[in-house]
Scaffold this motif. Structure first.
Motif, PDB file in Angstrom:
ATOM      1  N   HIS A   1       0.750  -1.556  -0.042  1.00 34.25           N
ATOM      2  CA  HIS A   1      -0.359  -0.004  -0.175  1.00 34.25           C
ATOM      3  C   HIS A   1       1.011   1.095   0.260  1.00 34.25           C
ATOM      4  O   HIS A   1       1.710   1.650   0.725  1.00 34.25           O
ATOM      5  CB  HIS A   1      -1.070  -0.250   1.063  1.00 34.25           C
TER       6      HIS A   1
ATOM      7  N   ASP B   1       4.139   4.032   3.476  1.00 40.43           N
ATOM      8  CA  ASP B   1       3.780   2.611   3.119  1.00 40.43           C
ATOM      9  C   ASP B   1       3.657   1.487   4.297  1.00 40.43           C
ATOM     10  O   ASP B   1       4.066   2.313   5.212  1.00 40.43           O
ATOM     11  CB  ASP B   1       5.196   2.782   2.270  1.00 40.43           C
ATOM     12  N   TYR B   2       2.405   0.872   3.409  1.00 37.00           N
ATOM     13  CA  TYR B   2       2.311  -0.248   3.866  1.00 37.00           C
ATOM     14  C   TYR B   2       2.327  -1.420   3.806  1.00 37.00           C
ATOM     15  O   TYR B   2       2.339  -2.079   2.001  1.00 37.00           O
ATOM     16  CB  TYR B   2       1.180  -0.232   4.364  1.00 37.00           C
TER      17      TYR B   2
ATOM     18  N   LEU C   1       1.345  -5.551   3.694  1.00 35.84           N
ATOM     19  CA  LEU C   1      -0.086  -5.977   4.954  1.00 35.84           C
ATOM     20  C   LEU C   1       0.933  -7.663   4.338  1.00 35.84           C
ATOM     21  O   LEU C   1       0.883  -7.774   3.604  1.00 35.84           O
ATOM     22  CB  LEU C   1      -1.119  -6.418   4.909  1.00 35.84           C
TER      23      LEU C   1
ATOM     24  N   ILE D   1       1.190  -6.454  10.393  1.00 37.98           N
ATOM     25  CA  ILE D   1       1.586  -5.112   9.248  1.00 37.98           C
ATOM     26  C   ILE D   1       2.901  -4.398   9.080  1.00 37.98           C
ATOM     27  O   ILE D   1       3.296  -3.984  10.494  1.00 37.98           O
ATOM     28  CB  ILE D   1       0.266  -4.523   9.842  1.00 37.98           C
TER      29      ILE D   1
ATOM     30  N   THR E   1       5.294  -0.799   8.567  1.00 39.42           N
ATOM     31  CA  THR E   1       4.664   0.258   7.818  1.00 39.42           C
ATOM     32  C   THR E   1       6.454   1.014   7.730  1.00 39.42           C
ATOM     33  O   THR E   1       7.091   1.049   8.497  1.00 39.42           O
ATOM     34  CB  THR E   1       3.914   1.570   9.145  1.00 39.42           C
TER      35      THR E   1
ATOM     36  N   LEU F   1      10.833   0.314   6.430  1.00 40.98           N
ATOM     37  CA  LEU F   1       9.855  -0.801   6.679  1.00 40.98           C
ATOM     38  C   LEU F   1       9.720  -1.526   7.522  1.00 40.98           C
ATOM     39  O   LEU F   1      10.875  -2.295   7.767  1.00 40.98           O
ATOM     40  CB  LEU F   1       8.700  -1.364   5.971  1.00 40.98           C
TER      41      LEU F   1
ATOM     42  N   GLY G   1       4.718  -3.424  12.444  1.00 36.99           N
ATOM     43  CA  GLY G   1       3.743  -1.508  12.716  1.00 36.99           C
ATOM     44  C   GLY G   1       2.863  -1.623  14.002  1.00 36.99           C
ATOM     45  O   GLY G   1       3.549  -3.601  14.939  1.00 36.99           O
TER      46      GLY G   1
ATOM     47  N   GLU H   1      -7.338  -0.968   2.155  1.00 37.83           N
ATOM     48  CA  GLU H   1      -6.404  -2.611   2.622  1.00 37.83           C
ATOM     49  C   GLU H   1      -7.949  -3.750   3.562  1.00 37.83           C
ATOM     50  O   GLU H   1      -7.985  -5.086   2.788  1.00 37.83           O
ATOM     51  CB  GLU H   1      -5.802  -2.483   4.289  1.00 37.83           C
TER      52      GLU H   1
END
Length: 177
Positions: free
Chosen positions: A91, A97-98, A100, A114, A116, A125, A128, A138
């Motif tokens: 994402h 930015d993510y 999953l 997740i 992040t 990243l 999370g 999402e």
């Protein structure tokens, strides 16, 4: 107390919550979802998607970096009861930015991780915070994938191989809200 009218419903919330809800509603918009294809990672079939905020694009390099993150995470997924089917969401959000990693596990359950980080910094990243859950965009993709898993793999017709092929090809693409 049962609330049966809109005015009472709104009055029961603190003023700050109403303002926050209004702001969310005013800023809500569609985000583009597209398939990044099917891969194998750490003994899992991984169906990957890009979710893109307006003005953002998930590049092939970001998709590959997310797949490496998924591979590292999925390496121990069998210890959590993984059944070997996973969904990867990459994402490019409006605020960062993510990534999953969603995995189907034993007992009709699932596992979700997740990651992040700052926008455009795949190397930044990190897992999370505890309690973090999917955002509305999402969740829309995961809802589609929940339905595809139930419809094709659990309730589908034919051999398991045929069911998995149908699941693989059931993709969500376009705008989600």
């Amino acid at each position: 107390m049962i609330i049966d009218d809109a005015a009472t419903c709104a009055q029961s919330l603190p003023l700050g919550n109403l303002d926050a809800l209004r702001a969310l509603a005013e800023g809500h918009h569609g985000r583009t979802v597209r398939s990044l294809g099917m891969s194998q990672a750490a003994g899992h079939l991984v169906k990957s998607y890009a979710i893109e905020a307006p003005g953002r694009v998930v590049t092939s390099q970001e998709g590959q970096a997310a797949l490496r993150i998924a591979c590292d995470y999925l390496a121990s997924a069998y210890l959590r009861g993984s059944l070997g089917l996973s969904v990867l969401l990459v994402h490019a959000g409006g605020d960062g930015d993510y990534v999953l990693v969603h995995t189907w596990t034993e007992g009709y359950m699932s596992d979700l991780a997740i990651f992040t980080g700052p926008a455009g910094d795949v190397g930044g990243l990190r897992p999370g915070r505890s309690g973090l859950a999917p955002c509305v965009w999402e969740a829309a993709v995961l809802a589609h994938e929940r339905d595809a898993f139930s419809r094709h793999v659990l309730d589908g017709d034919g051999s398991l191989e045929e069911r998995l092929a149908v699941w693989r090809d059931d993709l969500l693409e376009g705008q989600v809200r």
